[in-house]
Design a protein around this motif. Structure first.
Motif, PDB file in Angstrom:
ATOM      1  N   VAL A   3       0.994  -2.959   8.923  1.00  0.00           N
ATOM      2  CA  VAL A   3       2.098  -2.667   9.836  1.00  0.00           C
ATOM      3  C   VAL A   3       2.222  -1.162  10.001  1.00  0.00           C
ATOM      4  CG1 VAL A   3       4.585  -2.933  10.192  1.00  0.00           C
ATOM      5  CG2 VAL A   3       3.273  -4.778   9.147  1.00  0.00           C
ATOM      6  N   THR A   4       2.028  -0.424   8.917  1.00  0.00           N
ATOM      7  CA  THR A   4       2.207   1.028   8.951  1.00  0.00           C
ATOM      8  C   THR A   4       1.099   1.741   9.715  1.00  0.00           C
ATOM      9  OG1 THR A   4       1.064   1.269   6.829  1.00  0.00           O
ATOM     10  CG2 THR A   4       3.466   1.062   6.758  1.00  0.00           C
ATOM     11  N   ARG A   5      -0.112   1.183   9.738  1.00  0.00           N
ATOM     12  CA  ARG A   5      -1.242   1.840  10.397  1.00  0.00           C
ATOM     13  C   ARG A   5      -1.657   1.163  11.702  1.00  0.00           C
ATOM     14  NH1 ARG A   5      -4.030   5.511   7.413  1.00  0.00           N
ATOM     15  NH2 ARG A   5      -5.995   4.954   8.404  1.00  0.00           N
ATOM     16  N   GLY A   6      -1.192  -0.063  11.935  1.00  0.00           N
ATOM     17  CA  GLY A   6      -1.525  -0.755  13.174  1.00  0.00           C
ATOM     18  C   GLY A   6      -2.940  -1.294  13.228  1.00  0.00           C
ATOM     19  N   HIS A   7      -3.534  -1.586  12.073  1.00  0.00           N
ATOM     20  CA  HIS A   7      -4.894  -2.125  12.020  1.00  0.00           C
ATOM     21  C   HIS A   7      -4.888  -3.516  11.393  1.00  0.00           C
ATOM     22  CE1 HIS A   7      -6.838   1.579  13.199  1.00  0.00           C
ATOM     23  NE2 HIS A   7      -6.262   2.238  12.210  1.00  0.00           N
ATOM     24  N   THR A   8      -5.896  -4.290  11.746  1.00  0.00           N
ATOM     25  CA  THR A   8      -6.126  -5.580  11.111  1.00  0.00           C
ATOM     26  C   THR A   8      -7.436  -5.497  10.357  1.00  0.00           C
ATOM     27  OG1 THR A   8      -4.955  -6.753  12.863  1.00  0.00           O
ATOM     28  CG2 THR A   8      -6.438  -8.050  11.494  1.00  0.00           C
ATOM     29  N   TYR A   9      -7.408  -5.962   9.113  1.00  0.00           N
ATOM     30  CA  TYR A   9      -8.588  -5.937   8.260  1.00  0.00           C
ATOM     31  C   TYR A   9      -9.025  -7.358   7.963  1.00  0.00           C
ATOM     32  CZ  TYR A   9      -7.542  -1.040   7.517  1.00  0.00           C
ATOM     33  OH  TYR A   9      -7.312   0.287   7.709  1.00  0.00           O
ATOM     34  N   LEU A  10     -10.325  -7.544   7.819  1.00  0.00           N
ATOM     35  CA  LEU A  10     -10.871  -8.842   7.501  1.00  0.00           C
ATOM     36  C   LEU A  10     -11.986  -8.659   6.480  1.00  0.00           C
ATOM     37  CD1 LEU A  10     -10.732 -11.869   8.327  1.00  0.00           C
ATOM     38  CD2 LEU A  10     -12.543 -11.370   9.974  1.00  0.00           C
ATOM     39  N   LEU A  11     -11.869  -9.367   5.360  1.00  0.00           N
ATOM     40  CA  LEU A  11     -12.936  -9.436   4.378  1.00  0.00           C
ATOM     41  C   LEU A  11     -13.509 -10.837   4.497  1.00  0.00           C
ATOM     42  CD1 LEU A  11     -14.286  -7.831   1.990  1.00  0.00           C
ATOM     43  CD2 LEU A  11     -12.863  -9.241   0.498  1.00  0.00           C
ATOM     44  N   VAL A  12     -14.757 -10.925   4.933  1.00  0.00           N
ATOM     45  CA  VAL A  12     -15.350 -12.236   5.218  1.00  0.00           C
ATOM     46  C   VAL A  12     -16.735 -12.339   4.558  1.00  0.00           C
ATOM     47  CG1 VAL A  12     -16.305 -11.520   7.457  1.00  0.00           C
ATOM     48  CG2 VAL A  12     -15.837 -13.914   7.037  1.00  0.00           C
ATOM     49  N   PRO A  13     -16.980 -13.451   3.824  1.00  0.00           N
ATOM     50  CA  PRO A  13     -18.282 -13.620   3.189  1.00  0.00           C
ATOM     51  C   PRO A  13     -19.413 -13.589   4.203  1.00  0.00           C
ATOM     52  CG  PRO A  13     -16.730 -15.216   2.323  1.00  0.00           C
ATOM     53  CD  PRO A  13     -16.070 -14.558   3.497  1.00  0.00           C
ATOM     54  N   ASP A  14     -20.496 -12.883   3.842  1.00  0.00           N
ATOM     55  CA  ASP A  14     -21.661 -12.863   4.712  1.00  0.00           C
ATOM     56  C   ASP A  14     -22.933 -13.275   3.974  1.00  0.00           C
ATOM     57  OD1 ASP A  14     -22.026 -10.558   3.212  1.00  0.00           O
ATOM     58  OD2 ASP A  14     -21.829  -9.203   4.911  1.00  0.00           O
TER      59      ASP A  14
ATOM     60  N   VAL B 235       0.876  -1.167   0.000  1.00  0.00           N
ATOM     61  CA  VAL B 235       0.000   0.000   0.000  1.00  0.00           C
ATOM     62  C   VAL B 235       0.909   1.212   0.000  1.00  0.00           C
ATOM     63  CG1 VAL B 235      -1.849   1.235   1.172  1.00  0.00           C
ATOM     64  CG2 VAL B 235      -1.757  -1.274   1.299  1.00  0.00           C
ATOM     65  N   ASP B 236       0.807   1.997  -1.074  1.00  0.00           N
ATOM     66  CA  ASP B 236       1.707   3.141  -1.289  1.00  0.00           C
ATOM     67  C   ASP B 236       3.174   2.746  -1.113  1.00  0.00           C
ATOM     68  OD1 ASP B 236       0.011   5.064  -2.226  1.00  0.00           O
ATOM     69  OD2 ASP B 236      -0.173   6.148  -0.326  1.00  0.00           O
ATOM     70  N   GLY B 237       3.533   1.572  -1.599  1.00  0.00           N
ATOM     71  CA  GLY B 237       4.911   1.097  -1.590  1.00  0.00           C
ATOM     72  C   GLY B 237       5.335   0.374  -0.327  1.00  0.00           C
ATOM     73  N   ALA B 238       4.539   0.441   0.735  1.00  0.00           N
ATOM     74  CA  ALA B 238       4.882  -0.235   1.997  1.00  0.00           C
ATOM     75  C   ALA B 238       4.284  -1.644   1.995  1.00  0.00           C
ATOM     76  CB  ALA B 238       4.342   0.541   3.192  1.00  0.00           C
ATOM     77  N   GLU B 239       5.121  -2.652   2.243  1.00  0.00           N
ATOM     78  CA  GLU B 239       4.627  -4.031   2.248  1.00  0.00           C
ATOM     79  C   GLU B 239       3.804  -4.290   3.499  1.00  0.00           C
ATOM     80  OE1 GLU B 239       6.189  -8.597   1.706  1.00  0.00           O
ATOM     81  OE2 GLU B 239       7.394  -6.958   0.929  1.00  0.00           O
ATOM     82  N   GLU B 240       2.629  -4.883   3.287  1.00  0.00           N
ATOM     83  CA  GLU B 240       1.722  -5.224   4.373  1.00  0.00           C
ATOM     84  C   GLU B 240       1.545  -6.739   4.412  1.00  0.00           C
ATOM     85  OE1 GLU B 240       1.300  -2.888   6.296  1.00  0.00           O
ATOM     86  OE2 GLU B 240       0.604  -1.059   5.354  1.00  0.00           O
ATOM     87  N   THR B 241       0.945  -7.245   5.472  1.00  0.00           N
ATOM     88  CA  THR B 241       0.751  -8.681   5.653  1.00  0.00           C
ATOM     89  C   THR B 241      -0.586  -9.101   5.056  1.00  0.00           C
ATOM     90  OG1 THR B 241       2.022  -8.586   7.701  1.00  0.00           O
ATOM     91  CG2 THR B 241       0.643 -10.520   7.379  1.00  0.00           C
ATOM     92  N   LEU B 242      -0.577 -10.193   4.305  1.00  0.00           N
ATOM     93  CA  LEU B 242      -1.773 -10.705   3.665  1.00  0.00           C
ATOM     94  C   LEU B 242      -1.919 -12.185   4.016  1.00  0.00           C
ATOM     95  CD1 LEU B 242      -4.107 -10.229   1.645  1.00  0.00           C
ATOM     96  CD2 LEU B 242      -2.509 -10.874  -0.166  1.00  0.00           C
ATOM     97  N   ARG B 243      -3.100 -12.567   4.561  1.00  0.00           N
ATOM     98  CA  ARG B 243      -3.337 -13.949   4.952  1.00  0.00           C
ATOM     99  C   ARG B 243      -4.718 -14.412   4.481  1.00  0.00           C
ATOM    100  NH1 ARG B 243      -0.589 -11.840   9.610  1.00  0.00           N
ATOM    101  NH2 ARG B 243      -2.561 -11.201  10.515  1.00  0.00           N
ATOM    102  N   PRO B 244      -4.824 -14.841   3.230  1.00  0.00           N
ATOM    103  CA  PRO B 244      -6.102 -15.417   2.800  1.00  0.00           C
ATOM    104  C   PRO B 244      -6.245 -16.840   3.343  1.00  0.00           C
ATOM    105  CG  PRO B 244      -4.553 -15.355   0.966  1.00  0.00           C
ATOM    106  CD  PRO B 244      -3.866 -14.725   2.147  1.00  0.00           C
ATOM    107  N   ALA B 245      -7.430 -17.163   3.822  1.00  0.00           N
ATOM    108  CA  ALA B 245      -7.678 -18.533   4.274  1.00  0.00           C
ATOM    109  C   ALA B 245      -7.845 -19.428   3.048  1.00  0.00           C
ATOM    110  CB  ALA B 245      -8.924 -18.569   5.153  1.00  0.00           C
ATOM    111  N   LYS B 246      -7.748 -20.727   3.252  1.00  0.00           N
ATOM    112  CA  LYS B 246      -7.757 -21.681   2.136  1.00  0.00           C
ATOM    113  C   LYS B 246      -9.097 -21.795   1.428  1.00  0.00           C
ATOM    114  CE  LYS B 246      -3.817 -24.351   3.442  1.00  0.00           C
ATOM    115  NZ  LYS B 246      -2.898 -23.707   2.556  1.00  0.00           N
ATOM    116  N   GLY B 247     -10.192 -21.617   2.131  1.00  0.00           N
ATOM    117  CA  GLY B 247     -11.510 -21.727   1.522  1.00  0.00           C
ATOM    118  C   GLY B 247     -11.907 -23.171   1.293  1.00  0.00           C
TER     119      GLY B 247
END
Length: 182
Positions: free
Chosen positions: A92-103, A66-78
């Motif tokens: 890492v740069t913003r200190g947040h955890t994001y989750l995209l989860v089917p609903d 994101v804007d050149g800074a490497e972030e952590t990505l962990r997709p589940a297997k599905g």
């Protein structure tokens, strides 16, 4: 699935969001006025899986910046549950955890630090739309988090790269059993 797609989404809160997805090359770029640029890449030599827009759900074979800074990505297997199709990203740069989860069958919710921001829809062809839960919350006393440009860029990227939604558990289980049947 088209090998290279360039589309523009008209986000109700952030305006035009450009999505460029190349399934064959395994690249994705999301950008827009005032939004940080998100890039996702599949490792060279990784054979693309046809049912995953970016080509793989293997976190060892994907990079996210994101804007050149490497972030952590962990997709589940599905596999057997909707939740097994979730995608987690840690900034890492913003200190947040994001989750995209089917609903539902076609949508996935985007959460930042466990709090829902909105719902994304993508059929896996690069076209993405967002419905922000807090689109009308512009007052200081409104409850819940308000989406920020970073959230939008990341949400569009995750939805475009992995698609949204999943079948209900009973259907996924039935499909898995039928695949094993001789």
């Amino acid at each position: 699935m088209e090998p290279l797609v360039h589309v523009t989404a008209d986000d109700p809160r952030f305006g035009a969001v450009a999505v460029a997805l190349d399934h064959v090359a395994g690249t994705l770029t999301v950008s827009g006025g005032g939004l940080p640029t998100v890039e996702m890449r599949r490792a060279p030599g990784t054979s693309p899986e046809s049912h995953v827009p970016i080509g793989t759900r293997d976190p060892e074979r994907l990079t996210l910046t994101v804007d050149g800074a490497e972030e952590t990505l962990r997709p589940a297997k599905g596999f057997l549950t909707r939740r097994s199709y979730r995608v987690e990203a840690a900034s890492v740069t913003r200190g947040h955890t994001y989750l995209l989860v089917p609903d539902s069958l076609g949508t996935s919710g985007l959460l930042r630090d466990g709090r829902r921001l909105g719902v994304f829809t993508s059929s896996g062809d690069g076209h993405v739309s967002a419905d922000w839960d807090t689109a009308d919350r512009d007052t200081a006393d409104a409850s819940g988090p308000s989406p920020e440009p970073y959230d939008a860029s990341l949400g569009y990227a995750l939805a475009a790269a992995f698609g949204t939604g999943a079948e209900p558990m009973w259907r996924l289980t039935l499909d898995a059993v039928l695949d094993l049947w001789p």
